[in-house]
Scaffold this motif. Sequence first.
Motif, PDB file in Angstrom:
ATOM      1  N   LEU A 209      27.070  48.510  78.961  1.00  0.00           N
ATOM      2  CA  LEU A 209      28.054  47.664  78.331  1.00  0.00           C
ATOM      3  C   LEU A 209      28.093  46.227  79.109  1.00  0.00           C
ATOM      4  CD1 LEU A 209      30.824  46.974  76.926  1.00  0.00           C
ATOM      5  CD2 LEU A 209      31.970  48.192  79.047  1.00  0.00           C
ATOM      6  N   TYR A 210      27.628  45.104  78.283  1.00  0.00           N
ATOM      7  CA  TYR A 210      27.612  43.788  78.619  1.00  0.00           C
ATOM      8  C   TYR A 210      28.912  43.025  78.043  1.00  0.00           C
ATOM      9  CZ  TYR A 210      26.250  39.016  78.685  1.00  0.00           C
ATOM     10  OH  TYR A 210      26.249  37.501  78.753  1.00  0.00           O
ATOM     11  N   THR A 211      29.738  42.309  78.864  1.00  0.00           N
ATOM     12  CA  THR A 211      30.693  41.773  78.443  1.00  0.00           C
ATOM     13  C   THR A 211      30.803  40.030  79.148  1.00  0.00           C
ATOM     14  OG1 THR A 211      33.310  41.539  78.679  1.00  0.00           O
ATOM     15  CG2 THR A 211      32.031  42.426  80.561  1.00  0.00           C
TER      16      THR A 211
ATOM     17  N   SER B 143      27.890  48.911  69.668  1.00  0.00           N
ATOM     18  CA  SER B 143      29.078  48.724  69.270  1.00  0.00           C
ATOM     19  C   SER B 143      29.570  47.258  69.772  1.00  0.00           C
ATOM     20  CB  SER B 143      30.135  49.923  69.801  1.00  0.00           C
ATOM     21  OG  SER B 143      31.416  49.654  69.440  1.00  0.00           O
ATOM     22  N   ASN B 144      29.844  46.275  69.111  1.00  0.00           N
ATOM     23  CA  ASN B 144      30.172  45.091  69.623  1.00  0.00           C
ATOM     24  C   ASN B 144      31.656  44.768  68.963  1.00  0.00           C
ATOM     25  OD1 ASN B 144      27.643  45.325  70.564  1.00  0.00           O
ATOM     26  ND2 ASN B 144      26.716  43.937  68.796  1.00  0.00           N
ATOM     27  N   THR B 145      32.332  43.782  69.913  1.00  0.00           N
ATOM     28  CA  THR B 145      33.593  43.100  69.628  1.00  0.00           C
ATOM     29  C   THR B 145      33.574  41.875  70.025  1.00  0.00           C
ATOM     30  OG1 THR B 145      34.585  43.911  71.559  1.00  0.00           O
ATOM     31  CG2 THR B 145      34.601  45.614  69.851  1.00  0.00           C
ATOM     32  N   ILE B 146      34.336  40.940  69.307  1.00  0.00           N
ATOM     33  CA  ILE B 146      34.636  39.467  69.635  1.00  0.00           C
ATOM     34  C   ILE B 146      35.952  39.321  69.529  1.00  0.00           C
ATOM     35  CG2 ILE B 146      32.210  39.077  68.873  1.00  0.00           C
ATOM     36  CD1 ILE B 146      33.824  37.688  66.232  1.00  0.00           C
TER      37      ILE B 146
ATOM     38  N   PHE C  14      29.384  43.755  74.101  1.00  0.00           N
ATOM     39  CA  PHE C  14      28.231  44.209  73.411  1.00  0.00           C
ATOM     40  C   PHE C  14      27.872  45.851  74.164  1.00  0.00           C
ATOM     41  CE2 PHE C  14      28.277  39.674  73.091  1.00  0.00           C
ATOM     42  CZ  PHE C  14      27.916  39.557  71.872  1.00  0.00           C
ATOM     43  N   PHE C  15      27.789  46.849  73.552  1.00  0.00           N
ATOM     44  CA  PHE C  15      27.635  48.001  73.990  1.00  0.00           C
ATOM     45  C   PHE C  15      26.539  48.680  73.278  1.00  0.00           C
ATOM     46  CE2 PHE C  15      28.155  52.728  73.644  1.00  0.00           C
ATOM     47  CZ  PHE C  15      28.189  53.030  75.138  1.00  0.00           C
TER      48      PHE C  15
END
Length: 291
Positions: free
Chosen positions: A54-56, A104-107, A77-78
Amino acid sequence: MKNNFKGLFFIALFIGLNSFAQDEKTEEKSNIQTYTPSKLLNKGQWDIKFFNNLYTQTKSADKDGNSVTDKNGRSNFFTSTIEAFTGVSDDNRINVGAIIEFRSNTIGGRQALSVFSLEDTNTDRKGITSIAPAIKFQPLKDVANFSIQSAVHIPLVENESENGVFLDQSSWIFQNRFFYDYTFDSGDWQLFTELNTEYSFGEETSFANNTFLLAPGVFLSYFPSDKSTVLGFVQHSQRFGDFTQDYTALGLGGKYQLSKVLNLEVLYSKFVRGTDNGLGQSFNLGLRALF
Protein backbone atom coordinates in the motif's frame (compact mmCIF):
# COMPACT_ATOMS: atom_id res chain seq x y z
CA MET A 1 48.28 -44.59 30.63
CA LYS A 2 44.74 -45.27 31.77
CA ASN A 3 44.25 -41.62 32.61
CA ASN A 4 45.59 -40.60 29.21
CA PHE A 5 43.16 -42.98 27.52
CA LYS A 6 40.25 -41.61 29.54
CA GLY A 7 41.27 -38.07 28.65
CA LEU A 8 41.42 -38.86 24.95
CA PHE A 9 38.06 -40.62 25.17
CA PHE A 10 36.30 -37.65 26.76
CA ILE A 11 37.91 -35.21 24.29
CA ALA A 12 36.68 -37.33 21.37
CA LEU A 13 33.22 -37.58 22.96
CA PHE A 14 33.08 -33.83 23.45
CA ILE A 15 34.09 -33.14 19.84
CA GLY A 16 31.52 -35.64 18.57
CA LEU A 17 28.69 -34.19 20.64
CA ASN A 18 29.66 -30.66 19.64
CA SER A 19 29.66 -31.60 15.95
CA PHE A 20 26.30 -33.30 16.37
CA ALA A 21 24.88 -30.21 18.07
CA GLN A 22 26.18 -28.01 15.26
CA ASP A 23 24.64 -30.33 12.66
CA GLU A 24 21.33 -30.17 14.48
CA LYS A 25 21.56 -26.40 14.61
CA THR A 26 22.23 -26.30 10.86
CA GLU A 27 19.31 -28.60 10.19
CA GLU A 28 17.05 -26.40 12.31
CA LYS A 29 17.74 -23.28 10.26
CA SER A 30 14.50 -21.59 9.34
CA ASN A 31 13.27 -20.90 5.83
CA ILE A 32 13.87 -17.17 6.27
CA GLN A 33 17.57 -17.92 6.85
CA THR A 34 17.98 -20.57 4.17
CA TYR A 35 15.58 -19.65 1.36
CA THR A 36 16.47 -16.10 0.45
CA PRO A 37 15.33 -14.85 -3.00
CA SER A 38 18.75 -15.96 -4.27
CA LYS A 39 18.19 -19.60 -3.31
CA LEU A 40 16.51 -21.92 -5.81
CA LEU A 41 14.03 -24.65 -4.91
CA ASN A 42 14.70 -28.37 -5.01
CA LYS A 43 12.91 -30.39 -7.65
CA GLY A 44 9.24 -30.77 -6.70
CA GLN A 45 9.41 -28.08 -4.01
CA TRP A 46 6.92 -25.18 -4.09
CA ASP A 47 7.23 -21.53 -3.05
CA ILE A 48 4.04 -19.43 -2.98
CA LYS A 49 4.14 -15.75 -1.99
CA PHE A 50 1.21 -13.42 -1.30
CA PHE A 51 2.64 -9.90 -1.05
CA ASN A 52 0.65 -6.71 -0.48
CA ASN A 53 1.92 -3.15 -0.94
CA LEU A 54 0.00 0.00 0.00
CA TYR A 55 1.61 3.21 -1.23
CA THR A 56 0.08 6.56 -0.22
CA GLN A 57 1.20 10.12 -0.97
CA THR A 58 0.29 13.76 -0.48
CA LYS A 59 3.49 15.18 -1.99
CA SER A 60 5.42 14.68 -5.22
CA ALA A 61 8.77 15.65 -6.70
CA ASP A 62 8.60 17.78 -9.83
CA LYS A 63 10.92 17.52 -12.85
CA ASP A 64 13.55 19.54 -11.01
CA GLY A 65 13.39 17.35 -7.91
CA ASN A 66 11.53 19.93 -5.80
CA SER A 67 8.91 18.73 -3.32
CA VAL A 68 5.39 20.00 -4.06
CA THR A 69 2.07 19.34 -2.32
CA ASP A 70 -0.41 17.44 -4.49
CA LYS A 71 -3.29 19.77 -5.42
CA ASN A 72 -5.87 16.99 -5.45
CA GLY A 73 -4.96 15.70 -1.98
CA ARG A 74 -3.98 12.17 -1.05
CA SER A 75 -3.55 9.44 -3.69
CA ASN A 76 -3.37 5.73 -2.83
CA PHE A 77 -2.06 2.75 -4.79
CA PHE A 78 -2.51 -0.82 -3.59
CA THR A 79 -0.81 -3.78 -5.30
CA SER A 80 -1.43 -7.40 -4.37
CA THR A 81 0.92 -9.93 -5.96
CA ILE A 82 0.77 -13.71 -6.02
CA GLU A 83 3.93 -15.56 -7.07
CA ALA A 84 4.14 -19.33 -7.41
CA PHE A 85 7.35 -21.18 -8.30
CA THR A 86 8.39 -24.82 -8.31
CA GLY A 87 11.67 -26.64 -8.87
CA VAL A 88 11.83 -28.65 -12.11
CA SER A 89 15.48 -29.69 -12.63
CA ASP A 90 17.40 -32.59 -11.10
CA ASP A 91 20.35 -30.34 -10.30
CA ASN A 92 18.04 -27.79 -8.56
CA ARG A 93 19.16 -24.96 -10.84
CA ILE A 94 15.89 -24.16 -12.65
CA ASN A 95 12.53 -23.03 -11.24
CA VAL A 96 9.43 -22.09 -13.23
CA GLY A 97 6.41 -20.13 -12.12
CA ALA A 98 3.88 -17.37 -12.69
CA ILE A 99 3.09 -13.94 -11.26
CA ILE A 100 -0.36 -12.32 -11.02
CA GLU A 101 -0.96 -8.70 -9.98
CA PHE A 102 -4.14 -7.07 -8.67
CA ARG A 103 -4.36 -3.31 -8.17
CA SER A 104 -6.76 -0.93 -6.44
CA ASN A 105 -6.09 2.83 -6.63
CA THR A 106 -7.95 5.88 -5.33
CA ILE A 107 -7.50 9.64 -5.71
CA GLY A 108 -9.21 12.87 -4.65
CA GLY A 109 -8.04 13.07 -1.05
CA ARG A 110 -9.59 9.78 0.05
CA GLN A 111 -8.02 8.03 3.04
CA ALA A 112 -5.34 5.42 2.49
CA LEU A 113 -7.58 2.47 3.40
CA SER A 114 -10.10 3.49 0.72
CA VAL A 115 -8.28 1.10 -1.64
CA PHE A 116 -10.08 -1.73 0.19
CA SER A 117 -13.52 -0.21 -0.42
CA LEU A 118 -15.96 -2.18 -2.59
CA GLU A 119 -17.53 1.05 -3.88
CA ASP A 120 -17.44 1.85 -7.59
CA THR A 121 -16.89 5.61 -7.94
CA ASN A 122 -15.16 8.10 -10.25
CA THR A 123 -12.23 8.31 -7.84
CA ASP A 124 -11.19 4.65 -7.81
CA ARG A 125 -10.21 1.81 -10.13
CA LYS A 126 -9.42 -1.83 -9.41
CA GLY A 127 -8.79 -5.13 -11.16
CA ILE A 128 -6.28 -7.79 -12.17
CA THR A 129 -3.78 -5.84 -14.26
CA SER A 130 -1.13 -8.32 -15.43
CA ILE A 131 0.01 -11.92 -15.55
CA ALA A 132 3.56 -13.12 -16.14
CA PRO A 133 5.12 -16.51 -16.90
CA ALA A 134 8.54 -16.63 -15.24
CA ILE A 135 11.69 -18.70 -14.95
CA LYS A 136 14.36 -18.54 -12.27
CA PHE A 137 17.78 -20.10 -12.73
CA GLN A 138 21.25 -20.41 -11.24
CA PRO A 139 23.69 -19.37 -13.99
CA LEU A 140 26.88 -20.37 -12.14
CA LYS A 141 27.00 -23.97 -10.93
CA ASP A 142 29.37 -23.25 -8.05
CA VAL A 143 27.64 -20.05 -6.85
CA ALA A 144 24.37 -21.16 -5.28
CA ASN A 145 23.62 -17.76 -3.76
CA PHE A 146 23.41 -15.97 -7.14
CA SER A 147 20.31 -16.36 -9.33
CA ILE A 148 18.36 -14.61 -12.08
CA GLN A 149 14.58 -14.38 -12.46
CA SER A 150 13.18 -13.55 -15.91
CA ALA A 151 9.53 -12.79 -16.62
CA VAL A 152 7.33 -11.31 -19.34
CA HIS A 153 4.47 -9.28 -17.83
CA ILE A 154 1.41 -9.38 -20.07
CA PRO A 155 -0.83 -6.31 -19.51
CA LEU A 156 -4.57 -6.76 -18.96
CA VAL A 157 -5.22 -3.01 -18.90
CA GLU A 158 -6.49 -1.15 -21.98
CA ASN A 159 -6.69 2.36 -20.53
CA GLU A 160 -4.02 3.36 -18.05
CA SER A 161 -6.07 6.32 -16.76
CA GLU A 162 -9.83 6.85 -16.58
CA ASN A 163 -11.39 9.92 -14.94
CA GLY A 164 -7.89 10.88 -13.85
CA VAL A 165 -7.38 7.59 -11.98
CA PHE A 166 -4.27 5.69 -13.02
CA LEU A 167 -4.48 1.89 -12.68
CA ASP A 168 -1.39 0.31 -14.27
CA GLN A 169 0.75 0.60 -17.40
CA SER A 170 -0.66 -0.93 -20.57
CA SER A 171 2.70 -1.80 -22.13
CA TRP A 172 4.40 -5.18 -21.93
CA ILE A 173 7.37 -5.59 -19.58
CA PHE A 174 10.40 -7.82 -20.04
CA GLN A 175 11.85 -8.09 -16.55
CA ASN A 176 15.12 -9.55 -15.25
CA ARG A 177 15.94 -9.60 -11.54
CA PHE A 178 19.45 -10.45 -10.32
CA PHE A 179 19.73 -11.78 -6.74
CA TYR A 180 22.80 -12.29 -4.57
CA ASP A 181 23.20 -12.81 -0.82
CA TYR A 182 26.10 -13.23 1.58
CA THR A 183 25.88 -14.60 5.12
CA PHE A 184 28.61 -13.45 7.49
CA ASP A 185 30.65 -16.04 9.38
CA SER A 186 28.77 -15.45 12.64
CA GLY A 187 25.51 -16.45 10.96
CA ASP A 188 23.74 -13.54 12.65
CA TRP A 189 24.06 -11.08 9.75
CA GLN A 190 23.16 -11.41 6.11
CA LEU A 191 23.58 -9.02 3.17
CA PHE A 192 21.15 -9.33 0.27
CA THR A 193 21.38 -7.38 -2.98
CA GLU A 194 18.99 -7.14 -5.92
CA LEU A 195 19.11 -5.47 -9.32
CA ASN A 196 15.76 -5.23 -11.07
CA THR A 197 15.83 -4.38 -14.80
CA GLU A 198 12.77 -3.76 -16.95
CA TYR A 199 12.14 -2.90 -20.59
CA SER A 200 8.63 -1.66 -21.42
CA PHE A 201 7.34 -2.01 -24.96
CA GLY A 202 4.25 -2.58 -27.11
CA GLU A 203 1.45 -0.15 -26.29
CA GLU A 204 2.20 3.23 -27.89
CA THR A 205 -0.24 5.05 -25.59
CA SER A 206 1.55 3.88 -22.44
CA PHE A 207 3.65 6.38 -20.51
CA ALA A 208 6.28 3.67 -20.03
CA ASN A 209 6.56 2.54 -23.65
CA ASN A 210 10.16 2.41 -24.93
CA THR A 211 11.66 2.96 -21.48
CA PHE A 212 14.25 1.08 -19.45
CA LEU A 213 14.19 0.81 -15.68
CA LEU A 214 17.11 0.01 -13.36
CA ALA A 215 16.29 -0.54 -9.70
CA PRO A 216 19.08 -1.68 -7.36
CA GLY A 217 18.42 -2.51 -3.72
CA VAL A 218 20.55 -3.45 -0.70
CA PHE A 219 19.11 -5.22 2.38
CA LEU A 220 20.99 -5.87 5.63
CA SER A 221 19.39 -8.45 7.94
CA TYR A 222 20.08 -9.40 11.55
CA PHE A 223 18.78 -12.67 13.02
CA PRO A 224 18.02 -12.30 16.76
CA SER A 225 16.79 -15.91 16.60
CA ASP A 226 16.59 -18.70 14.02
CA LYS A 227 12.90 -17.87 13.43
CA SER A 228 13.05 -14.09 13.12
CA THR A 229 14.96 -11.31 11.42
CA VAL A 230 14.98 -7.52 11.43
CA LEU A 231 16.30 -5.62 8.43
CA GLY A 232 17.00 -2.23 6.94
CA PHE A 233 17.24 -1.39 3.25
CA VAL A 234 17.81 1.26 0.63
CA GLN A 235 16.31 1.13 -2.89
CA HIS A 236 16.71 3.32 -5.93
CA SER A 237 14.75 3.34 -9.20
CA GLN A 238 15.86 5.05 -12.41
CA ARG A 239 13.70 5.09 -15.54
CA PHE A 240 15.09 6.43 -18.79
CA GLY A 241 14.15 6.45 -22.48
CA ASP A 242 11.11 8.22 -23.92
CA PHE A 243 10.05 9.05 -20.34
CA THR A 244 12.34 9.65 -17.35
CA GLN A 245 11.81 9.57 -13.59
CA ASP A 246 13.61 8.35 -10.48
CA TYR A 247 13.27 7.95 -6.72
CA THR A 248 15.19 6.75 -3.68
CA ALA A 249 13.54 5.00 -0.74
CA LEU A 250 14.71 3.94 2.72
CA GLY A 251 12.99 1.30 4.80
CA LEU A 252 12.98 -1.22 7.60
CA GLY A 253 11.05 -4.33 8.48
CA GLY A 254 11.10 -7.85 9.80
CA LYS A 255 10.27 -11.47 9.11
CA TYR A 256 9.00 -14.24 11.37
CA GLN A 257 8.58 -17.96 10.74
CA LEU A 258 5.08 -18.85 11.91
CA SER A 259 5.50 -22.56 11.15
CA LYS A 260 7.74 -24.88 9.14
CA VAL A 261 5.75 -23.87 6.05
CA LEU A 262 4.52 -20.30 6.60
CA ASN A 263 6.52 -17.06 7.00
CA LEU A 264 5.27 -13.54 7.75
CA GLU A 265 6.96 -10.38 6.42
CA VAL A 266 6.30 -6.74 7.34
CA LEU A 267 8.07 -3.78 5.67
CA TYR A 268 7.84 0.01 5.73
CA SER A 269 9.55 2.40 3.32
CA LYS A 270 9.74 6.17 2.85
CA PHE A 271 10.44 7.81 -0.51
CA VAL A 272 13.01 10.40 0.49
CA ARG A 273 13.76 11.98 -2.89
CA GLY A 274 12.80 11.76 -6.54
CA THR A 275 12.33 13.40 -9.91
CA ASP A 276 8.87 13.50 -11.52
CA ASN A 277 7.73 10.92 -8.97
CA GLY A 278 5.72 10.62 -5.77
CA LEU A 279 7.22 11.31 -2.33
CA GLY A 280 5.02 9.04 -0.26
CA GLN A 281 5.41 6.02 1.95
CA SER A 282 4.57 2.35 1.58
CA PHE A 283 3.32 -0.33 3.96
CA ASN A 284 3.92 -3.94 3.05
CA LEU A 285 2.60 -7.24 4.35
CA GLY A 286 3.57 -10.61 2.91
CA LEU A 287 2.89 -14.28 3.54
CA ARG A 288 5.08 -17.03 2.13
CA ALA A 289 4.39 -20.76 2.02
CA LEU A 290 7.33 -23.03 1.24
CA PHE A 291 6.82 -26.79 1.04
